[in-house]
Design an enzyme around this catalytic site. Structure first.
Site, PDB file in Angstrom:
ATOM      1  N   HIS A  20       0.823  -1.214   0.000  1.00 13.81           N
ATOM      2  CA  HIS A  20       0.000   0.000   0.000  1.00 13.81           C
ATOM      3  C   HIS A  20       0.854   1.260   0.000  1.00 13.81           C
ATOM      4  CE1 HIS A  20       1.021   0.753   4.224  1.00 13.81           C
ATOM      5  NE2 HIS A  20       0.859  -0.549   4.424  1.00 13.81           N
ATOM      6  N   GLU A  64      -2.258  -7.485   6.949  1.00  9.51           N
ATOM      7  CA  GLU A  64      -0.998  -7.482   7.683  1.00  9.51           C
ATOM      8  C   GLU A  64      -1.083  -8.443   8.867  1.00  9.51           C
ATOM      9  OE1 GLU A  64       2.100  -7.459   8.061  1.00  9.51           O
ATOM     10  OE2 GLU A  64       2.517  -5.335   7.637  1.00  9.51           O
TER      11      GLU A  64
END
Length: 215
Positions: free
Chosen positions: A11, A85
């Site tokens: 990201h 994550e």
């Protein structure tokens, strides 16, 4: 089964990236720099082979990045929480320095990449995190055989994928970069799993490449 070409992309930048604050499963959005990085990435990917499908973590920092690319390329976008994550439990929202000062012995286990260490408060061990990531990517790759699949995810996930593609263990020190919106290229086949094609391509972030006055 034909191989799957994978673009694995972290990201864009967040305010917590700048502050070196542990994000984990907390839903932190992109900052202005992150949005610009995603826009530059989208323009760069338009000049390469078409992307057949995009799959993103459901956390907004990855999903925002993915949507900018999907809007530019027209590739269909889906969401998969398996690309999240690693969960760091009670450590989320703190810096490593804060954690190290409060719990030095546990911080040392994290620093040494102890595969069995579980962050307090419901976090994931490296072993369980690796299992989640590799299973998720294997399923997605098999579903997109013969296609180019872009995965929008997080630094820890990309660390797992690099190790899987190169045969490195969880405890080996990291010597490779995992930059925001860097393009990492992998190939997946059912027989060989993941292999590394290219890593940490950030040419789209170079100002000279994007200087429209010279175009």
């Amino acid at each position: 089964m034909e191989p799957t070409r994978i673009l694995a992309i972290r990201h864009g930048e967040t305010a917590w990236n700048v502050d070196t604050r542990i994000q984990g499963h907390l839903d932190i959005p992109l900052n202005a720099t992150g949005r610009e990085q995603a826009s530059r990435l989208a323009r760069a990917l338009l000049g390469h082979a078409p992307i057949d499908a995009i799959c993103s973590s459901d956390l907004s920092r990855a999903l925002q990045t993915a949507r900018i690319v999907a809007d530019a390329t027209g590739a269909p976008l889906s969401v998969n929480a398996g690309l999240r994550e690693r969960c760091f439990g009670d450590l989320q929202g703190h810096t490593f320095a804060e954690f190290s000062a409060a719990a030095p012995q546990q911080a040392e286990r994290w620093r040494r990449r102890d595969p069995d260490w579980v962050p307090p408060g419901g976090g994931e061990s490296l072993l369980s995190f690796r299992e989640r990531v590799t299973q998720t990517v294997q399923v997605l790759a098999a579903q997109n055989a013969g296609k180019t699949l872009a995965l929008f995810t997080h630094g820890g996930v990309l660390d797992v994928l690099y190790r899987a593609a190169t045969g490195l263990g969880l405890e080996d020190a990291r010597t490779w970069q995992i930059g925001n919106t860097a393009v990492n290229r992998l190939l997946w086949t059912p027989d060989s799993g993941l292999t590394l094609v290219g890593w940490a391509d950030t040419t789209h972030l170079e100002d000279e490449w994007l200087d429209e006055s010279t175009a």
